[in-house]
Design an enzyme around this catalytic site. Structure first.
Site, mmCIF file in Angstrom:
data_model
loop_
_atom_site.group_PDB
_atom_site.id
_atom_site.type_symbol
_atom_site.label_atom_id
_atom_site.label_comp_id
_atom_site.label_asym_id
_atom_site.label_seq_id
_atom_site.Cartn_x
_atom_site.Cartn_y
_atom_site.Cartn_z
ATOM 1 N N GLU A 392 0.795 -1.243 0.000
ATOM 2 C CA GLU A 392 0.000 0.000 0.000
ATOM 3 C C GLU A 392 0.823 1.285 0.000
ATOM 4 O O GLU A 392 0.470 2.252 0.675
ATOM 5 C CB GLU A 392 -0.950 -0.017 1.218
ATOM 6 C CG GLU A 392 -1.920 -1.175 1.166
ATOM 7 C CD GLU A 392 -2.732 -1.349 2.443
ATOM 8 O OE1 GLU A 392 -3.889 -1.747 2.335
ATOM 9 O OE2 GLU A 392 -2.213 -1.101 3.540
HETATM 10 C C1 TNX Z 1 -4.434 -4.293 4.667
HETATM 11 S S1 TNX Z 1 -2.720 -6.616 4.338
HETATM 12 C C2 TNX Z 1 -3.184 -3.991 5.174
HETATM 13 C C3 TNX Z 1 -3.050 -3.543 6.547
HETATM 14 C C4 TNX Z 1 -4.370 -3.420 7.239
HETATM 15 C C5 TNX Z 1 -5.244 -4.578 6.848
HETATM 16 C C6 TNX Z 1 -6.553 -4.600 7.566
HETATM 17 C C7 TNX Z 1 -1.664 -5.534 4.234
HETATM 18 C C8 TNX Z 1 -0.376 -5.942 3.786
HETATM 19 N N1 TNX Z 1 -2.018 -4.267 4.515
HETATM 20 O O1 TNX Z 1 -2.353 -2.320 6.580
HETATM 21 O O2 TNX Z 1 -4.147 -3.410 8.608
HETATM 22 O O3 TNX Z 1 -5.492 -4.519 5.484
HETATM 23 O O4 TNX Z 1 -7.249 -5.787 7.295
#
Ligand code: TNX
Length: 604
Positions: A392
């Site tokens: 992300e």
């Molecule tokens: C996605 S999964 C994220 C996290 C959040 C999560 C909540 C991932 C690598 N990144 O930053 O906490 O969703 O479900």
């Protein structure tokens, strides 16, 4: 000073008091589930009340069968004529190997509280007389291997019940006869897995923190067992909410119980930086000072972290530290704004949005920072892995992102560790041995498949099956649902060997169940989300595919409710599991624990 944690002596989960957060009231571990002031009850109270309600209805346990083990063993050969009963004067006999001796000490520590037996740990005597627990070097093994047997009583029959080498790095063999119980393994890890199996074969009362009168029977027969995948893990996000050392140690115990061998710690995120770094002290002191919803946050000192890794190592659990880069870095930037693209310190972040923060990929100072941090964390970490996050980073252009990941991969290699990253790092160039952690929900990702063709291996954490921060059901008091609802059956019904298109089973290192903690604020809530789903993931990682069977799993899992209840562990009484229950009449009832049971006229 972290609280000392003594396994198995708590009946109430140790929830540290936390300051009130907006919209929440302080958690009271013993308090009522319904707030008399009329406020919404805290999720922890709901979780505890649900678990208590389920536990109150748990029926007296049925006798344990040799196959009633989670995760399902590779081979089980019951012998109903060979049941064993642990006598009060049993001892644990062990070969002089220090690592095997340590497993024997752990076995004795697990059995002493409930049995009240002294269970001294003694050196193996080849011709041990009387009843004893024996951990003895198997004759004929080459020096250096830790072949050993755990026996209760004089060990009958051949001292080496099978070729130890075939058991591999984590397998074990358990022999139960009327005179003896023996565990044989090629490694201490295998011995400890055998100990966990033996623990599950004893009556649930063995989980009592204080002595209880019971016949400590073990069903007779042979189990030969070893894992399907080498990597079986869980992740705890200590960044969104901070959890102290004692909580982490207790989670490690839960992992070890189900033969999981990796604990991934998500140590840094926008809301908090949770590990002290000598070269950049503001990371912990400034970056660690808050968490989701406000509150004091916290960070592990180097000594705290060492304590976690050594507690884990004793249980043959490897800690995988994650420093999430280049996004999810708001907390770091509050302390060191020179790393921000605009050079301006952002305010501390206590919300739950993602994707807004990043280190400047075009500034050399970023790489000096990454090298210092990864170097220090690597030096503190005995395990082979270093996780660089990579998820992300929405604000970083694709080409700059790939350059960043490639340099970070190189830095990890220079520390001597193997790099792990979320599957978003797939488009970056290959690095020797690199591991991608899949968290998508589609089961199909050409970039990940292509990275695998270039040599990457994969840890599977599909959001729609393995994410333990997903709600069980729409009314689950905490958790997310962006990847769907994950009830126990959904957590169980998938195959890591075929799940991801273009990723063959031999490229799958294993499985991991992540617990993100945006909405998880206490140990009780951690346990509520882990149990009973963690054992489902553990079985996918450990057991051969041919044993995969939902009907069998839910029946075996049901027997763990009384164990958790007896040990004071919070769990969700998931309605699809046939927990042993008693209705209001006190009679065994087949109804799920989370539904009301009403007396019916035709019951005697
Ligand atoms: C996605 S999964 C994220 C996290 C959040 C999560 C909540 C991932 C690598 N990144 O930053 O906490 O969703 O479900």
């Amino acid at each position: 000073m972290p609280r000392e944690y003594t396994p198995g002596v708590r009946t109430v989960p140790p929830t540290a008091p936390r300051p009130a957060e907006p919209g929440r009231r302080p958690l009271d571990p013993t308090g009522p589930a319904v707030d008399p002031t009329g406020h919404e009850p805290a999720a922890a109270d709901l979780a505890r009340a649900a678990a208590r309600a389920a536990a109150d209805r748990l029926a007296p346990p049925a006798p344990v069968g040799l196959g009633d083990v989670v995760p399902a063993p590779e081979r089980v050969e019951p012998d109903p004529a060979a049941d064993f009963t642990l006598p009060a004067d049993a001892a644990v006999r062990v070969s002089p190997d220090p690592a095997a001796r340590d497993v024997a000490e752990q076995l004795a520590d697990l059995l002493r509280p409930a049995t009240g037996y002294p269970l001294p740990v003694t050196d193996a005597a080849p011709a041990a007389e009387g009843l004893a627990l024996q951990l003895s070097a198997a004759p004929g093994e080459t020096p250096g291997t830790v072949a050993a047997g755990v026996g209760l009583g004089p060990v009958a029959g051949p001292a080496t019940p099978g070729p130890v080498a075939e058991l591999g790095a984590e397998g074990y063999r358990l022999d139960v006869t009327p005179d003896a119980v023996r565990i044989t393994a090629a490694t201490p890890a295998g011995l400890l897995h055998g100990v966990q199996t033996l623990r599950q074969l004893l009556p649930p009362a063995v989980e009592n923190p204080a002595p209880v009168a019971a016949r400590w029977a073990v069903p007779g027969g042979v189990i030969v067992d070893r894992p399907r995948f080498p990597y079986r893990g869980a992740m705890l996000d200590v960044a969104r909410h901070f959890f102290g050392v004692a909580d982490v140690l207790r989670v490690i115990d839960h992992l070890a119980r189900y033969k999981l061998n990796h604990l991934h710690l998500h140590l840094t995120d926008d809301q908090g930086w949770r590990i002290a770094v000598d070269g950049w002290p503001g990371l912990a002191t400034v970056g660690g000072a808050t968490q989701v919803g406000g509150g004091p946050g916290g960070a592990y000192t180097r000594a705290d972290y060492r304590r976690i890794v050594s507690y884990a190592a004793r249980r043959h659990v490897t800690v995988v530290p994650e420093i999430d880069l280049p996004g999810h870095t708001n907390a770091a930037l509050t302390a060191y704004p020179q790393l921000a693209p605009d050079g301006v310190a952002p305010p501390p972040y206590t919300g739950t949005e993602v994707g807004f923060s990043y280190l400047d990929p075009d500034d050399e100072r970023t790489y000096a920072f990454v090298a210092d941090v990864l170097g220090e964390v690597a030096a503190l970490t005995p395990g082979p892995w270093l996780h660089i996050g990579g998820d992300e980073a929405f604000k970083v252009p694709a080409d700059a992102y790939a350059r960043f990941v490639e340099r970070a991969q190189g830095i990890v290699a220079s520390t001597g560790k193997t790099v792990v990253g979320w599957h978003q790092i797939a488009p970056a160039g290959h690095a020797d041995g690199r591991i991608l952690q899949w968290w998508g929900t589609t089961g199909d990702d050409p970039a990940t498949a292509e990275a695998v063709r270039r040599g990457a291996r994969v840890i599977l954490s599909p959001g729609n099956h393995a994410y333990l921060d997903m709600k069980y059901a729409p009314d689950t008091p905490i958790g997310h649902d962006w990847a769907g609802l994950v009830d126990v059956e959904r957590a169980y019904r998938w195959d890591p060997g075929t799940h991801l298109a273009g990723v063959p089973a031999d490229a799958v290192l294993g499985v991991e169940a992540p617990l993100w903690t945006e909405s998880v604020t206490s140990l009780a809530e951690i346990e509520f989300m882990l149990l009973p789903r963690l054992p489902a993931l553990a079985e996918l990682g450990w057991s051969p595919r041919r044993t995969h069977d939902w009907a069998s799993f839910r029946r075996r899992l049901a027997g763990h409710g009384p164990r958790w209840h007896t040990a004071g562990i919070t769990f969700h009484p998931a309605p699809e599991i046939p927990w042993p229950t008693t209705g209001p009449t006190g009679l065994p009832s087949p109804r799920p624990a989370s539904q009301p049971t009403t007396p019916t006229a035709d019951l005697p």
